[in-house]
Design an enzyme around this catalytic site. Structure first.
Site, PDB file in Angstrom:
ATOM      1  N   TYR A   5       9.622 -35.361 -20.717  1.00  0.00           N
ATOM      2  CA  TYR A   5       8.193 -35.078 -20.551  1.00  0.00           C
ATOM      3  C   TYR A   5       7.758 -35.221 -19.103  1.00  0.00           C
ATOM      4  O   TYR A   5       8.457 -35.833 -18.296  1.00  0.00           O
ATOM      5  CB  TYR A   5       7.340 -36.005 -21.445  1.00  0.00           C
ATOM      6  CG  TYR A   5       7.346 -37.451 -21.031  1.00  0.00           C
ATOM      7  CD1 TYR A   5       6.458 -37.930 -20.063  1.00  0.00           C
ATOM      8  CD2 TYR A   5       8.238 -38.352 -21.610  1.00  0.00           C
ATOM      9  CE1 TYR A   5       6.472 -39.252 -19.670  1.00  0.00           C
ATOM     10  CE2 TYR A   5       8.263 -39.683 -21.224  1.00  0.00           C
ATOM     11  CZ  TYR A   5       7.381 -40.129 -20.248  1.00  0.00           C
ATOM     12  OH  TYR A   5       7.383 -41.443 -19.852  1.00  0.00           O
ATOM     13  N   CYS A  65       6.006 -39.699 -13.981  1.00  0.00           N
ATOM     14  CA  CYS A  65       4.579 -40.022 -14.020  1.00  0.00           C
ATOM     15  C   CYS A  65       3.949 -40.078 -12.628  1.00  0.00           C
ATOM     16  O   CYS A  65       2.785 -40.426 -12.489  1.00  0.00           O
ATOM     17  CB  CYS A  65       4.326 -41.317 -14.781  1.00  0.00           C
ATOM     18  SG  CYS A  65       5.021 -42.754 -13.962  1.00  0.00           S
ATOM     19  N   MET A 108      -4.445  -5.894  10.984  1.00  0.00           N
ATOM     20  CA  MET A 108      -5.297  -4.779  11.350  1.00  0.00           C
ATOM     21  C   MET A 108      -5.547  -3.963  10.089  1.00  0.00           C
ATOM     22  O   MET A 108      -4.615  -3.686   9.337  1.00  0.00           O
ATOM     23  CB  MET A 108      -4.637  -3.891  12.389  1.00  0.00           C
ATOM     24  CG  MET A 108      -5.638  -2.906  12.950  1.00  0.00           C
ATOM     25  SD  MET A 108      -4.903  -1.435  13.638  1.00  0.00           S
ATOM     26  CE  MET A 108      -4.864  -0.374  12.212  1.00  0.00           C
ATOM     27  N   GLY A 125      -6.320 -10.442   7.661  1.00  0.00           N
ATOM     28  CA  GLY A 125      -5.865 -10.945   8.957  1.00  0.00           C
ATOM     29  C   GLY A 125      -5.077  -9.875   9.691  1.00  0.00           C
ATOM     30  O   GLY A 125      -4.919  -9.919  10.904  1.00  0.00           O
ATOM     31  N   HIS A 140     -15.703  -8.667   1.317  1.00  0.00           N
ATOM     32  CA  HIS A 140     -14.601  -9.542   1.718  1.00  0.00           C
ATOM     33  C   HIS A 140     -14.764 -10.923   1.088  1.00  0.00           C
ATOM     34  O   HIS A 140     -13.840 -11.465   0.490  1.00  0.00           O
ATOM     35  CB  HIS A 140     -14.579  -9.637   3.251  1.00  0.00           C
ATOM     36  CG  HIS A 140     -13.503 -10.536   3.774  1.00  0.00           C
ATOM     37  ND1 HIS A 140     -13.726 -11.857   4.065  1.00  0.00           N
ATOM     38  CD2 HIS A 140     -12.192 -10.301   4.021  1.00  0.00           C
ATOM     39  CE1 HIS A 140     -12.601 -12.401   4.495  1.00  0.00           C
ATOM     40  NE2 HIS A 140     -11.651 -11.472   4.484  1.00  0.00           N
ATOM     41  N   ARG A 185      -3.364   2.757   8.438  1.00  0.00           N
ATOM     42  CA  ARG A 185      -3.633   1.442   7.824  1.00  0.00           C
ATOM     43  C   ARG A 185      -2.371   0.606   7.805  1.00  0.00           C
ATOM     44  O   ARG A 185      -1.271   1.135   7.684  1.00  0.00           O
ATOM     45  CB  ARG A 185      -4.066   1.595   6.360  1.00  0.00           C
ATOM     46  CG  ARG A 185      -5.325   2.387   6.167  1.00  0.00           C
ATOM     47  CD  ARG A 185      -5.525   2.643   4.665  1.00  0.00           C
ATOM     48  NE  ARG A 185      -6.198   3.899   4.467  1.00  0.00           N
ATOM     49  CZ  ARG A 185      -7.433   4.018   4.005  1.00  0.00           C
ATOM     50  NH1 ARG A 185      -8.118   2.971   3.669  1.00  0.00           N
ATOM     51  NH2 ARG A 185      -7.990   5.192   3.875  1.00  0.00           N
ATOM     52  N   LYS A 202       0.831  -1.201   0.000  1.00  0.00           N
ATOM     53  CA  LYS A 202       0.000   0.000   0.000  1.00  0.00           C
ATOM     54  C   LYS A 202       0.869   1.255   0.000  1.00  0.00           C
ATOM     55  O   LYS A 202       0.657   2.176  -0.801  1.00  0.00           O
ATOM     56  CB  LYS A 202      -0.904  -0.020   1.235  1.00  0.00           C
ATOM     57  CG  LYS A 202      -2.067   0.928   1.152  1.00  0.00           C
ATOM     58  CD  LYS A 202      -2.880   0.904   2.440  1.00  0.00           C
ATOM     59  CE  LYS A 202      -3.616  -0.380   2.695  1.00  0.00           C
ATOM     60  NZ  LYS A 202      -5.010  -0.372   2.292  1.00  0.00           N
ATOM     61  N   ARG A 252      -3.630  -1.183  -6.349  1.00  0.00           N
ATOM     62  CA  ARG A 252      -2.829  -2.409  -6.273  1.00  0.00           C
ATOM     63  C   ARG A 252      -3.261  -3.302  -7.423  1.00  0.00           C
ATOM     64  O   ARG A 252      -4.329  -3.107  -8.006  1.00  0.00           O
ATOM     65  CB  ARG A 252      -3.025  -3.116  -4.937  1.00  0.00           C
ATOM     66  CG  ARG A 252      -4.459  -3.509  -4.696  1.00  0.00           C
ATOM     67  CD  ARG A 252      -4.647  -4.123  -3.337  1.00  0.00           C
ATOM     68  NE  ARG A 252      -6.068  -4.316  -3.085  1.00  0.00           N
ATOM     69  CZ  ARG A 252      -6.576  -4.684  -1.932  1.00  0.00           C
ATOM     70  NH1 ARG A 252      -5.812  -4.896  -0.914  1.00  0.00           N
ATOM     71  NH2 ARG A 252      -7.869  -4.850  -1.782  1.00  0.00           N
ATOM     72  N   SER A 307      10.759 -43.860 -16.584  1.00  0.00           N
ATOM     73  CA  SER A 307       9.712 -42.965 -16.134  1.00  0.00           C
ATOM     74  C   SER A 307       9.798 -42.930 -14.610  1.00  0.00           C
ATOM     75  O   SER A 307       9.735 -43.979 -13.961  1.00  0.00           O
ATOM     76  CB  SER A 307       8.352 -43.487 -16.588  1.00  0.00           C
ATOM     77  OG  SER A 307       7.350 -42.642 -16.075  1.00  0.00           O
TER      78      SER A 307
HETATM   79  C1  PEP Z   1       4.513 -43.858  -8.803  1.00  0.00           C
HETATM   80  O1  PEP Z   1       4.852 -44.648  -7.934  1.00  0.00           O
HETATM   81  O2  PEP Z   1       4.915 -42.689  -8.851  1.00  0.00           O
HETATM   82  C2  PEP Z   1       3.556 -44.247  -9.844  1.00  0.00           C
HETATM   83  C3  PEP Z   1       3.248 -43.436 -10.812  1.00  0.00           C
HETATM   84  O3  PEP Z   1       2.978 -45.463  -9.696  1.00  0.00           O
HETATM   85  P1  PEP Z   1       1.757 -45.735  -8.710  1.00  0.00           P
HETATM   86  O4  PEP Z   1       1.262 -44.430  -8.217  1.00  0.00           O
HETATM   87  O5  PEP Z   1       0.738 -46.462  -9.511  1.00  0.00           O
HETATM   88  O6  PEP Z   1       2.399 -46.582  -7.670  1.00  0.00           O
END
Ligand code: PEP
Ligand code: MG
Length: 906
Positions: A881, A861, A121, A119, A482, A110, A40, A366, A794
């Site tokens: 990826y 993954c 004053m 949260g 709010h 303020r 501010k 702001r 992976s």
């Molecule tokens: C993992 O372990 O990260 C995975 C993708 O396999 P899952 O979650 O099926 O064990």
């Protein structure tokens, strides 16, 4: 959240100043330095420095907050002189003197942290009034009513936010004063009524505080300054900081500024505005104002504010004239200030202003909070307008906020039992059980329930409950209340100001309507809210997938052009794959085959396979499963035609598939010809003490190769079926939970043998890869050896986190909260990768894998594949990826682009 912070190394300046003045067209320097002056203060100084009309004032820097706490909550003596000079600066520019009984200077006080922080004053207005100066103000303003109304407001606010007395008693006194006189509006109270009310307020202060209301204006000022610094360590502020990762050592600044009055008659007004629509993003001024009112009247929702523009008023069908119509000249000035602010800050601004007797004053600006939809439109529009670059536009969107757009909205065709309608304060649909306070919301949400928090209006104390709730409904308050502002910032659907609701906190019930249309909703009842229309419905209303706007596509296309990481999806049905592909997935990174085994039509054959005593018994069951699995894979490979699809062979411990119920045992007995007792014994044999570390993953393939053989056969037969019909699929067969090179060698040989057999039978082949998950520390360490056989890795970071931390992913919820709270892990390591620990293993495995097999394909993954911070890590270590659940694919695309843009040039 913290993106607007002006980065400075620390909060110190070269000298030992703590007070920075602004106003009269200039500043003490440091304008725009949010770290030092708070958001501010930095913006007030910046507005003053570019010549906008800002009431003069000064900011006590955030560095003083730190010192205040270091010195045991005391101010250094030097600050007194600096504050006195600050007051003199205001006096010089306004011509009024602080505490002058004849013509007093009044100030506002303020808080202002680096980022806006509910949260803390908030605000004390009209400071400097006492029993004497109020008379001076009445004479100077020639308005006794105004002076006494200002005094009673000051006492009420000071008692509430500085002295922390029970504000309900003050509100009640005001109500009683009106009731006794048969009045409905505060403005109908006469000067004499207000004098009596002030006396009553002073009595209340004395009773509750034990001391008379401070009459010395300097005591008032230091009390307010101390309260601002004190509120930095309030429970509410601490909760907010924890939820938003705000460091405790940032501290807050204090802003002291000359009062200007929006309540000096019909040529005065006060309002809040956004330079663009914060809900939908349209390039149109947006806001509300009230004639003859002070700032808190607009947000408190007590009087209904009027629209800023004529167009907005007409669209809403409202009668009361807009500011554009009622005060055309000031409106014109305001509009040009909006344009200057946008050009200066290059972002949509959230503004507070006051008009005092036709003179416009800017009280705050702001960066405005906005919905995800508005953020997208504003970013794309600003890039197209040339105000920001495309890279900046990409960087302006919080990837996680896209969630708001990707999730379902109410099915327009579904029947709905509309209870009432309020304002469409924050879009999205939410359904859950009704709760009436924040603590209950938090408790029930923690127990896994979807809750709708219903309040008369919300306040900063409710933040934790708003966070826990799926949606928020308030009976009072406008689009800038709010509830509305906070819900939009959090991405929670919100309906505000549903005026026909009355909430009975004692009975825990909300009542609506009268006579025959009277209804009530009790705590625990199901309610649906639509934050896009303001509708509130009893029960659950079905939802449909959202339609993604042109702005979404535009921004995502820009992001795609800036990103290096590919984004795949974790999906195991053709329907999931379709959603993922529509959201831009460039392949499947993880198809978990076990979910297919649970299908009601096959579970008996699966159980037969597991409970068989020998290979022949297993093969007989697997023969039944083969055509089903093949059909599964055909469906997936068809949808993902032309893209890589990673199919993981069976992973979970077999006991997960075992029968539990009597009837289930009987069914398996019938299918196998075995008696129930024998089956039960076999099931008992399969019991494991620690199944997560038990007979699962490739250990199944090592011990029962026929299972993986069946799955590999199903994959290759399906791939050939699909290839014969059209575009060639690219299956990537993935071996789970390996620890050693030998496991991979054995399993790869089995898969290759099966492929060759199928290719020979079918007279044609398909391209495929065989790779492995890296989800055990040993696999990460031995990645070099493993990569000699595995054609891709992976990273299964769910299991890798579990095994590296030695924390069971199924039991962690009980204690991880305490770990995060105490800073042992900065975030839940199953949500955001523990980059320090697990990340080091991932990085090391990637390096060792690449050394052994240059160009080896690397992906992730685990759940972390959809988490922006983890994605940034994947970008840094050069994975190929990330793979995320279908709804997180766009989030991952954007996060990957931002990570690529941020990555320093090598
Ligand atoms: C993992 O372990 O990260 C995975 C993708 O396999 P899952 O979650 O099926 O064990
Ligand atoms: Mg795993």
């Amino acid at each position: 959240m913290a993106s607007v912070v002006n980065e400075r190394p620390d909060t110190q300046t070269t000298d030992d100043r703590y007070v920075f003045r602004f106003g009269g067209g200039c500043t003490d320097g440091e304008a725009g330095n949010k770290n030092l002056l708070g958001g501010k203060g930095a913006n007030l100084a910046e507005m003053a420095s570019i010549g906008l009309p800002v009431p003069p004032g000064f900011t006590i820097s955030t560095a003083m907050c730190a010192r205040y706490y270091e010195e045991g909550e005391h101010f250094p003596d030097s600050l007194r002189a600096e504050v006195a000079a600050g007051i003199a600066h205001i006096e010089g520019l306004t011509g009024h003197r602080f505490g002058d009984p004849a013509d007093p200077l009044l100030v506002s006080v303020r808080s202002g942290a680096r980022v806006s922080m509910p949260g803390m004053m908030d605000t004390v207005l009209n400071l400097g009034l006492n029993d004497e100066t109020v008379e001076g103000l009445a004479r100077a303003a020639d308005d006794e009513r105004f002076a006494w109304d200002s005094y009673r407001r000051f006492i009420q606010m000071y008692a509430d936010v500085v002295l922390e007395l029970d504000h309900g008693a003050f509100e009640e006194a005001l109500e009683v004063a009106k009731e006794d006189r048969g009045l409905t509006l505060d403005t109908e109270l006469s000067p004499a009524d207000l004098k009596e009310l002030v006396a009553e307020y002073q009595r209340l202060v004395r009773d509750q505080w034990g001391k008379p209301f401070p009459q010395d204006v300097h005591d008032q000022l230091w009390g307010a300054v101390g309260a601002v610094f004190g509120s930095w360590q309030s429970d509410r502020a601490r909760v907010y900081r924890r939820l938003h990762d705000i460091p405790a050592d940032w501290g807050t600044a204090v802003n002291v500024q000359a009062m200007v009055f929006g309540n000096m008659g019909d040529t005065s007004a006060t309002g809040v505005a956004f330079t663009r629509d914060p809900a939908k993003g349209a390039h149109a001024y947006y806001g509300e104002f009230l004639i003859n009112a002070q700032g808190e009247d607009v947000v408190a929702g007590i009087r209904t504010p009027q629209y800023l523009t004529r167009a907005a008023r007409e669209e809403a069908g409202a009668k009361a004239s807009s500011m554009e119509e009622a005060m055309p000249q000031v409106y014109g000035e305001l509009a040009s200030v909006f344009d200057r602010l946008e050009t200066h800050y290059r972002d949509m601004q959230d503004i507070e202003f006051t008009v005092e007797k036709t003179k416009l004053w800017m009280l705050q600006t702001r960066s405005g909070k906005r919905t995800a939809k508005a953020a997208l439109k504003i970013a794309v529009d600003m890039a197209n307008e040339g105000l920001i670059s495309r890279e900046e536009a990409i960087g302006r969107i919080d990837p996680a906020s896209l969630d708001q757009l990707l999730h379902p909205t109410l099915d327009p065709k579904a029947p709905r039992d509309v209870l009432t309608k309020g304002l469409p304060a924050s879009p999205g649909a939410a359904c859950g059980v009704v709760v009436f306070n924040a603590d209950t919301a938090e408790k029930r949400a923690a127990a896994g329930e979807a809750v709708i928090l219903v309040r008369t209006e919300t306040s900063p104390e409710d933040i934790h409950g708003m966070h826990a709730a799926r949606g928020i409904l308030t009976a009072r308050g406008g689009m800038t209340s709010h509830a509305a502002v906070v819900a939009r910032g959090m991405g929670r659907p919100c309906v505000s100001g549903a005026g026909s609701l009355s909430i009975d906190m004692k009975e825990r019930v909300a009542r609506c309507g009268a006579g025959a249309s009277w209804r009530e909703v009790k705590e625990g009842d199901l309610l649906t809210i639509d934050g896009a229309t303001g509708e509130v419905m009893i029960g659950e209303v079905p939802t449909v997938l959202p339609e993604l706007s042109g702005d979404f596509r535009t921004l995502m296309a820009w992001a795609d052009a800036s990103r290096r990481l590919k984004v795949r999806a974790n999906a195991e049905t053709p329907a999931d794959c379709r959603v993922a592909r529509d959201f831009g997935a460039e392949g499947v990174g993880l198809c978990r085959t076990e979910h297919m085994f649970f299908d009601a039509a096959r579970i008996t054959a699966v159980r037969q396979m597991i409970l068989a005593n020998d290979e022949a018994g297993r093969r007989a069951a697997l023969d039944k499963l083969l055509p089903e699995q093949r059909a599964d894979f055909v469906g997936i490979l068809e949808v993902m035609a032309g893209l890589p699809v990673t199919i993981r062979l069976l992973d979970p411990p077999l006991h997960e598939f075992l029968p539990h119920e009597e009837a289930e045992f009987a069914e398996v007995a019938k299918a196998t010809g075995l008696d129930v007792e024998a089956l039960r014994r076999r099931a008992a044999e399969l019991h494991e003490f620690n199944p997560m570390l038990g007979h699962r993953g490739c250990r199944l393939g090592v011990t029962y190769p026929e299972i993986y053989e069946m799955q590999a056969r199903a994959i290759f037969e399906a791939a050939i079926d699909v290839a014969e019909r059209g575009e060639a699929p690219v299956p990537e067969v993935m071996i789970p939970l390996v620890a050693t090179r030998r496991e991979v060698e054995l399993m790869k040989a089995l898969i290759d043998r099966t492929a060759q057999a199928v290719f020979a039978e079918r007279g044609r082949g398909v391209d495929y890869l065989v790779g492995t998950m890296i989800e055990l520390p040993r696999a990460a360490l031995k990645a070099g050896e493993i990569a000699e056989t595995a054609e891709f890795f992976s990273f299964g970071t769910n299991d890798l986190t579990q095994t590296t931390l030695g924390v069971s992913r199924d039991d962690a919820a009980r204690f991880l909260g305490a770990y995060v709270e105490q800073g042992i892990y900065s975030k839940d390591p199953f949500v955001s990768l523990d980059i320090d620990g697990v990340g080091e293993l991932v990085e090391l495995a990637a390096e060792r894998g690449r050394t052994a097999r240059p160009g080896i394909k690397l992906g992730i993954c685990g759940e972390h594949g959809g988490d922006p911070a983890s994605i940034a890590f994947c970008e840094r270590i050069g994975l190929d990826y990330v793979s995320a659940s279908p709804y997180r694919v766009p989030i991952a695309r954007l996060a990957a682009a931002q990570a690529a843009m941020r990555k320093p040039a090598m």
